[in-house]
Structures are given as structure tokens and as C-alpha cells.
Write an enzyme that holds these catalytic residues in place. Structure first.
Site, PDB file in Angstrom:
ATOM      1  N   LYS A 115       0.246   8.013  20.897  1.00 51.75           N
ATOM      2  CA  LYS A 115      -0.713   8.323  20.033  1.00 51.75           C
ATOM      3  C   LYS A 115      -1.608   6.347  20.675  1.00 51.75           C
ATOM      4  CE  LYS A 115      -1.334   6.431  14.659  1.00 51.75           C
ATOM      5  NZ  LYS A 115      -2.237   4.969  15.261  1.00 51.75           N
ATOM      6  N   ARG A 136     -14.992   7.462  13.689  1.00 49.45           N
ATOM      7  CA  ARG A 136     -14.350   8.220  12.681  1.00 49.45           C
ATOM      8  C   ARG A 136     -15.060   7.725  10.956  1.00 49.45           C
ATOM      9  NH1 ARG A 136     -10.318   6.902   9.581  1.00 49.45           N
ATOM     10  NH2 ARG A 136      -9.706   8.589   8.219  1.00 49.45           N
ATOM     11  N   LYS A 310       5.437   5.575  14.013  1.00 55.71           N
ATOM     12  CA  LYS A 310       4.834   3.720  14.570  1.00 55.71           C
ATOM     13  C   LYS A 310       6.301   3.695  15.560  1.00 55.71           C
ATOM     14  CE  LYS A 310       1.483   3.223  13.954  1.00 55.71           C
ATOM     15  NZ  LYS A 310       0.117   2.648  12.443  1.00 55.71           N
ATOM     16  N   CYS A 404      -5.000 -23.234 -10.769  1.00 56.99           N
ATOM     17  CA  CYS A 404      -6.643 -22.745  -9.917  1.00 56.99           C
ATOM     18  C   CYS A 404      -6.658 -23.241  -8.741  1.00 56.99           C
ATOM     19  CB  CYS A 404      -7.487 -21.719  -9.793  1.00 56.99           C
ATOM     20  SG  CYS A 404      -8.483 -20.793  -9.000  1.00 56.99           S
ATOM     21  N   CYS A 407     -10.576 -22.498  -8.833  1.00 58.93           N
ATOM     22  CA  CYS A 407     -11.272 -23.510 -10.401  1.00 58.93           C
ATOM     23  C   CYS A 407     -10.824 -24.718 -10.591  1.00 58.93           C
ATOM     24  CB  CYS A 407     -11.904 -21.880 -10.997  1.00 58.93           C
ATOM     25  SG  CYS A 407     -10.768 -20.966 -11.919  1.00 58.93           S
ATOM     26  N   CYS A 422      -5.072 -16.266 -11.561  1.00 57.44           N
ATOM     27  CA  CYS A 422      -6.230 -17.074 -12.520  1.00 57.44           C
ATOM     28  C   CYS A 422      -7.272 -15.909 -13.477  1.00 57.44           C
ATOM     29  CB  CYS A 422      -6.781 -17.454 -11.280  1.00 57.44           C
ATOM     30  SG  CYS A 422      -8.672 -18.117 -12.070  1.00 57.44           S
TER      31      CYS A 422
END
Length: 669
Positions: A115, A136, A310, A404, A407, A422
Site C-alpha cells: 500500500k 481521487r 494497516k 465556553c 463566548c 456550549c
């Protein structure tokens, strides 16, 4: 020199250079010295400059690169370039073998290939001449990089046989070329490429083919997409055929008669891969028999007859310097490890996802820790564990915030979730990430609007929601960094083109919770206008196959919001398409009555009313199976304009033949 003499001399030089190039770059058996080859090439270039009417796009002189391109055109693949399922262990391979034998029986053999870690490419030849090469892309649509691919010496410009076919392969940068390129970049004060794969991809996306030519790329061909006038019964037979007509095939490919032989082949490369002159990241295993491949078929994403093993991820030790927080488009707050830079699997890694607070607590991850990092599947950096024995006492525990980081809104943990979220719809991070998602390839697919450009537009206050993208003008875009007039014109054209996208792309781009690209397609097929979908009740939604209770509730809740309806109305007023353009869902009774039900169909020649991809999609929706070659198993051939050897073979085999008009009539009923 007279023109006739020049023509004869040019043809002789081309034939000589083709033969010498084939022996040098494909067979690795040079016939002449580099100096002699260069001398002949220079002589050819001088003659072609003196007689420009004799230039040819299959001349070896195109290897040096042509004039720069304005941009890359998008092209549709004749058959999709699918990804492969993954295996990570011997047991995964045995499970794959068991699934295969359940369908086709025990007499199954395999082809195994290295591969290559490069860029997947599609090459089209007509009557033996290389006419188009593409990336691709998303598997269905890629970019036309023909001019750059012509600069790769191992890709033949003319085949040894006047055959028409499409082949698939991998373009890559050998280790030696990669090292030389990075040395040159470093000497010039430029940033080095992280790995050969990135270098190959970057080289083939150069608009100037002369730059691509200087990168010394290579390519192996590993499959036939379609071929006219040739019936091949096995994958390894196909590879041998490709080799005989001039393609470079990886000599390390192997034919295995059992899964035990496959596993032995895989394990033999675990140690030896470091000795190769190019990078590999695994082994591809394919069922060898073509008829078995057809019986096994495909999932939506990959063939059932192939799998990619893999290699185990490389692990390294580094220091965790800090933990930063990222807010995604759905409001999920994800902690990210900031690492002392370290090389893992050929890539410099500076960051790794920590997923959520529970994982940090479970692994007792602290600031300043020595940690083990790997790239899962050689793709995503991951912190595997902490080396607590190396602690000095100066490491500091980490706590997730209550508000958060973007914000300041209070973070919540929804029932059944481990992530903090959030829920402020006006959170700038969520808006920015939502915009990036909206323009992405699977959504509205707006070329030129990457993360950096979106961030600039957002920070300059030029966009606040997705509708604002369709209000951008040339003067505003020219103010952005690294945006010249040509880039801006291309971007505006891409934005305009995206207005015609089918409804499923818009639905996916809007980011409705739990609605992925596949569900968006299903919704669009059953509710083919935005108006119908907005009116759909919970009961109507869950009646659709593949739409579950959670998704249905999310869709109803989404369209109940006044701000959502205002946004959709605004998009419609700006010319964004609100209807589904694809084939309608087919009922079981309609499939049973279809002329394609249970039949194997081959398409050949040029179609005028629709693309091959559209024809394939509609035939398969009506119960047919579309293949690339004519055989005794073919039931029907659809012949468009300039149909070639497939039509001849179909007549010889007494296969039913339709013209395009008959096809259009059949799929319209």
C-alpha cells in the site's frame, strides 16, 4: 532542415526516448547514460520548437512540463474511486477471509500489494494514448491534473497496444527525491514538507507543470477500472497485462492461495518496509477472481472483496506542554494536547486530541507529563498513556472549564453524553466551524474557501452566516491576505456554481444534528423539496427507512426555529437550489417490474443526455448491476456515440444492445 526530414527525425527521437525511458524508469535497466538521454531530449525539444506544428501531447518532451494552468478542472470518474476497509491484526484478516468464503465458497485466492503512501490517481487512455489523469477527490469527482501527470516518467504517454482503458494507481515521491527536495527548501529558507505523501500531493497540485517535473515523482499502477475489448478473469492476470503494455507494476506484488499465505506476506513486510526506496503504510489484499469480486459487490464506501492491512502505529515519547480547548460546530468542547514537537510515522506532531474530560481523568494526564504518542491508523495523533514513573513533582493537574472558552456561556453535559457542550447558538466558534463545514467537499463543495479564508472573512466581519457567503463581492475578497484577482474570480465562480447543488448537499451543509451525508441523501430522496421537508412531521420522518427517532426529533426541532427558516428563505432568495436533483427512490414493486432487475449492464461510448455516473446510479436504483467489461455474464449493453470494441464483442456474444434513447426511456418510467 526540411519539414519532412524534421518529421522523420522527430518520430525517430520520440521512439528512441520512449524506449530508453521505459527501460530506465519502468524496468530499472538503463540502456544509455544520463548524458546521452539528455542530449537526445534536447535535440527533440529544439526540433519541436523549430517546427511547432509537429508538437504532440504524447511526445517525451512534455515530461519537462508545459505552460502554467489557470486552475484545475473538475472531472467525474467513470466508476467511483472507493476507499478500502481496514484490518489491524491477523484476526481481522481471518474475519475478512471468513466473510468472503461465506459468499463465494472455499476456493478463494488473493492478490497482495504494498500500500504505497502517495496520491491515488486515475488515468484514461484512448487508442493507446494518454488523454486524461485525475486525482481521487471525493471518490466520485476529482481534479484534472493531466499536465502534471505527463511529467512523471514512469507513466506511459503511449501504450504498446492501441487499447482504450482506465487504470488506477498511486503517484508517490521516492525517499531520495523527498530528501533532496527538503534540502533544497531548507537552503532556500522555506518550510520543509512533513512527509513524502504531502510532498507528492503538493507537487501534483502545482499549477505550473514545470515545477511538478522538477519533483521527480514516480507511479505504480495497481488496477484496471475499465477496458474495452479485453476479458480478464483475475486481478493478477490484469496486472500482468498492464505490465506487457507498458505500465509500471510493483514487482513486490504477490499471489496467495490461502489466508495463511496472505498473513505470512503481511508479516514479512513489517520489518522489511524500512528498506524500501519509498514509503508504504500497509498491504492491500484483494480477492483475485473477478467473478468472485462481482458476487461480493460493494458497500457504500468500499468493495467487499478487498481490505487494507494497516501497519501498527509507531509510538514515541514526548512532553505534554499544555492543554488547549476547541469548540466545534455542534458546541462540543474538545481538549487538545499541545506537545513538544516530535516525529511520528514521518510526520511532525505538535498536537493530539484528548477527546473529553473523562479520558483526561481516567489516564491522569497532567501538564508537563511525559506521554506516549502514536498515530492511530497512521493518521490521527493520539496520547496512549502517561509515563508516571518519569514525574518530577512539577506536573500540574488539569480541570475542564465551567464556561465556553470562546463566548463565556455556561457549559452543559447533555444526558447520555460524556462531552461538555456550549449551547449558545451565537457562539463565534460554532458559527465559524459551521461555515467551514458548509463549504466542505461533501457539502456545498466551494473550491477556494478553505479554513483560513473562512476565518479571515469571519474575523473581518464579512460573513456571519452561510447566506452571507452568497453576498460576497470582488472588492471585499481582494482585501484578504494572499487573494489576487485570479483567485477571487475563481472563488466567486465556485460560489455561483454551488448554488446549483442538489438538496442533499445543502441539508448536510446546514449541519442538522445527527444528519450525516448519507441521511441527507435519504431525506432529499423522500422529501425532494425543502418546503416538503420543512413541513414533514415526526411520524412522516420515522416512516422513512434509515431515519431513526433521535434523528427525526432533531430534524423537527431544527425546522421549528424561526432563525433557521429565515436563513433558508434568505438562501432561496439568493438563488440557492432547494430541490433534489438525483434519482427518485424506487419502490420494491417498481424494481421488480424494471427492465434492469437482476441484470448485468455495461455502458460504452459517449452519452449525451446524462453522465455515465448518473446512468449507473439510475440503473442500480432500478435493480441492475453495472460492470466495466463485456462477458458472457453481461445481459445488456447500452451503446452511446463512438462505441468501440465492447459493442463488437456484445454482437459476437448475441447480447441485447440498446441505444441511449432506449436507456433514457427505460429510466424515465
Amino acid at each position: 532542415m526540411e519539414r519532412n526530414d524534421a518529421e522523420r527525425k522527430i518520430e525517430k527521437l520520440r521512439n528512441q526516448l520512449e524506449e530508453y525511458g521505459y527501460h530506465y524508469y519502468v524496468l530499472d535497466k538503463p540502456l544509455v547514460s544520463d548524458a546521452e538521454y539528455d542530449g537526445l531530449m534536447n535535440e527533440l525539444i529544439e526540433l519541436e520548437e523549430a517546427f511547432p506544428e509537429l508538437k504532440s501531447d504524447t511526445s517525451p518532451s512534455v515530461r519537462v512540463g508545459g505552460p502554467p494552468l489557470p486552475h484545475f478542472e473538475k472531472v467525474e470518474h467513470r466508476t467511483p474511486m472507493l476507499s478500502l476497509g481496514n484490518a489491524f491484526s491477523d484476526q481481522d484478516l481471518r474475519d475478512f477471509d471468513r466473510r468472503v468464503r461465506q459468499v463465494v465458497g472455499d476456493e478463494v485466492t488473493y492478490s497482495c500489494e504494498l500500500k504505497i503512501d502517495g496520491l491515488a490517481i486515475s488515468l484514461i487512455y484512448e487508442s493507446g494514448r494518454f488523454v486524461r489523469g485525475a486525482t481521487r477527490g471525493d471518490g466520485t469527482t476529482g481534479e484534472d491534473i493531466t499536465q502534471n501527470l505527463r511529467t512523471i516518467p514512469s507513466i506511459p504517454l503511449r501504450l504498446k497496444e492501441a487499447v482504450s482503458l482506465e487504470v488506477r494507481g498511486e503517484a508517490f515521491m521516492p525517499k531520495r527525491s523527498f530528501e533532496a527536495l527538503n534540502e533544497a527548501k531548507e537552503a532556500a529558507g522555506e518550510e520543509r514538507f512533513a512527509n513524502p505523501r504531502n510532498a507528492a500531493a503538493g507537487s501534483l497540485r502545482q499549477l505550473d507543470p514545470k515545477l511538478a517535473a522538477k519533483r521527480h515523482l514516480d507511479a505504480f499502477i495497481y488496477a484496471i477500472g475499465s477496458v474495452e475489448g479485453k476479458e480478464l478473469h483475475s486481478h493478477h492476470e490484469g496486472l500482468n497485462y498492464l505490465k506487457t503494455i507498458g505500465f509500471k507494476i510493483n514487482p513486490e506484488s504477490a499471489y496467495c492461495e490461502s489466508i495463511d499465505e496472505v498473513i505470512d506476506y503481511v508479516n514479512s513486510w513489517l520489518e522489511r518496509r524500512a528498506d524500501l526506496p519509498y514509503e508504504i503504510d500497509g498491504i492491500v489484499i484483494k480477492v483475485d477472481n473477478v467473478n468472485f469480486q462481482e458476487q461480493l459487490g460493494y458497500t457504500a464506501k468500499s468493495p467487499r472483496w478487498a481490505i487494507a492491512y494497516k501497519f501498527p502505529a509507531e509510538e514515541v515519547i514526548t512532553t505534554l506542554l499544555d492543554i488547549t480547548l476547541n469548540v466545534g460546530r455542534t458546541g462540543v468542547v474538545t481538549p487538545t494536547a499541545e506537545l513538544k514537537p516530535v516525529t511520528v510515522a514521518g510526520t511532525t506532531v505538535k498536537r493530539a486530541s484528548l477527546h473529553n474530560e473523562d479520558l483526561i481523568r481516567e489516564k491522569d494526564i497532567r501538564l508537563g507529563d511525559s506521554v506516549v504518542v502514536k498515530k492511530a491508523g497512521d493518521i490521527i495523533p493520539e496520547v496512549v498513556n502517561v509515563l508516571t514513573e518519569l514525574r518530577t513533582g512539577e506536573e500540574r493537574p488539569f480541570s475542564m472549564p465551567t464556561h465556553c472558552p470562546e463566548c463565556g456561556s455556561e457549559l452543559v453535559r447533555l444526558e447520555g453524553e460524556v462531552a461538555l457542550r456550549c449551547i449558545n447558538p451565537q457562539c463565534p466558534a460554532q458559527i465559524r466551524e459551521g461555515l467551514i463545514h458548509f463549504v466542505s467537499r461533501q457539502a456545498m463543495n466551494i473550491d477556494g474557501l478553505g479554513e483560513k479564508v473562512i476565518t479571515q472573512l469571519f474575523e473581518h466581519g464579512l460573513i456571519h452566516n452561510v447566506a452571507d457567503l452568497y453576498k460576497l463581492n470582488k472588492d471585499e475578497l481582494l482585501q484578504l491576505e494572499r487573494m489576487g484577482e485570479k483567485s477571487v474570480n475563481n472563488l466567486l465562480a465556485s460560489i455561483e456554481t454551488s448554488k446549483k447543488s442538489s438538496l442533499e448537499r445543502l441539508l448536510f451543509g446546514l449541519g442538522i444534528r445527527f444528519v450525516g451525508s448519507k441521511a441527507a441523501k435519504t431525506l432529499a430522496m423522500h422529501f425532494p423539496t425543502m418546503t416538503e421537508l420543512r413541513r414533514a412531521s415526526y411520524d412522516e420522518l420515522i416512516a422513512v427507512n434509515e431515519i431513526g427517532e433521535k434523528m427525526a426529533a432533531s430534524i423537527v426541532s431544527y425546522f421549528e426555529k424561526p432563525e433557521v427558516n429565515e436563513l433558508i428563505d434568505e438562501l432561496a432568495s439568493l438563488g440557492v437550489n432547494m430541490t433534489y436533483n438525483g434519482p427518485k427512490p424506487i419502490g420494491e414493486e417498481e424494481i421488480a417490474d424494471s427492465p434492469f432487475a437482476g441484470k448485468t449492464v455495461v455502458l460504452t461510448g459517449k452519452l449525451q443526455a446524462l453522465t455515465r455516473g448518473e446512468a449507473k446510479e439510475k440503473i442500480e436504483a432500478l435493480g441492475g448491476k453495472v460492470t466495466g467489461s463485456v462477458s458472457k455474464n453481461t445481459d445488456l449493453l447500452v451503446a452511446g456515440e463512438d462505441a468501440g470494441s465492447k459493442l463488437t464483442k456484445a454482437k459476437e456474444l448475441n447480447i441485447e444492445i440498446w441505444d441511449e434513447e432506449a436507456l433514457v426511456k427505460a429510466i424515465s418510467h
